[in-house]
Design a protein around this motif. Sequence first.
Motif, PDB file in Angstrom:
ATOM      1  N   LYS A  96       0.855  -1.177   0.000  1.00  0.00           N
ATOM      2  CA  LYS A  96       0.000   0.000   0.000  1.00  0.00           C
ATOM      3  C   LYS A  96       0.892   1.228   0.000  1.00  0.00           C
ATOM      4  CE  LYS A  96      -3.884  -2.151   2.275  1.00  0.00           C
ATOM      5  NZ  LYS A  96      -4.857  -2.099   3.365  1.00  0.00           N
ATOM      6  N   LYS A  98       1.016   5.239   0.299  1.00  0.00           N
ATOM      7  CA  LYS A  98       0.287   6.414   0.740  1.00  0.00           C
ATOM      8  C   LYS A  98       1.099   7.632   0.349  1.00  0.00           C
ATOM      9  CE  LYS A  98      -2.182   4.291   4.531  1.00  0.00           C
ATOM     10  NZ  LYS A  98      -2.611   4.376   5.910  1.00  0.00           N
ATOM     11  N   ASN A  99       0.397   8.564  -0.261  1.00  0.00           N
ATOM     12  CA  ASN A  99       1.060   9.769  -0.711  1.00  0.00           C
ATOM     13  C   ASN A  99       0.048  10.896  -0.762  1.00  0.00           C
ATOM     14  OD1 ASN A  99       3.001  11.474  -1.655  1.00  0.00           O
ATOM     15  ND2 ASN A  99       3.496  10.260  -3.469  1.00  0.00           N
ATOM     16  N   LYS A 100       0.512  12.102  -0.621  1.00  0.00           N
ATOM     17  CA  LYS A 100      -0.360  13.259  -0.728  1.00  0.00           C
ATOM     18  C   LYS A 100       0.104  14.096  -1.901  1.00  0.00           C
ATOM     19  CE  LYS A 100      -1.631  13.595   4.099  1.00  0.00           C
ATOM     20  NZ  LYS A 100      -1.715  14.440   5.279  1.00  0.00           N
ATOM     21  N   THR A 125      -6.718  10.258  -6.039  1.00  0.00           N
ATOM     22  CA  THR A 125      -7.015   9.849  -4.658  1.00  0.00           C
ATOM     23  C   THR A 125      -6.050   8.734  -4.293  1.00  0.00           C
ATOM     24  OG1 THR A 125      -9.322  10.379  -5.039  1.00  0.00           O
ATOM     25  CG2 THR A 125      -8.798   9.037  -3.106  1.00  0.00           C
ATOM     26  N   PHE A 126      -5.272   8.936  -3.291  1.00  0.00           N
ATOM     27  CA  PHE A 126      -4.291   7.935  -2.858  1.00  0.00           C
ATOM     28  C   PHE A 126      -4.690   7.358  -1.528  1.00  0.00           C
ATOM     29  CE2 PHE A 126      -1.926  10.517  -5.815  1.00  0.00           C
ATOM     30  CZ  PHE A 126      -1.242   9.581  -6.547  1.00  0.00           C
TER      31      PHE A 126
END
Length: 126
Positions: A96, A98-100, A125-126
Amino acid sequence: RVLTHIATFYIIHFSEGQYCKTISAPKKGTLSCDPDVKKHLPGAKCTVGCKDGYQSLSSLKVTECSKAKIWDHQSNTNPDALFAPCVEVKEPAALKLKNKVKLLVEYCRTDEEVRGFDNIQSLITF
């Protein structure tokens, strides 16, 4: 004075008679020979592979019975002409990420561009 050198050679006789050694598929593997017979004359070729979900630890795909009545992959270190084993292929655990992502919009010229930006934002969308 004359020096004499005597060399000793060790020869392993792999096969008796006119055939190459009988070979078997690796564990969890496949073996298909042409011609499809139990005893292989020189020139016979066999294709080795692995069953679904398994992979060979060797790049060897085809072996041939030579005129010397030994298989291409047969050697002093492999006198029984064994194939590399097939090992189970396991998929790695899911990762998985996750990033912004921040987008800076300095201005919008039209309402349509604003709606376009909203659509882009919903896709990222992450």
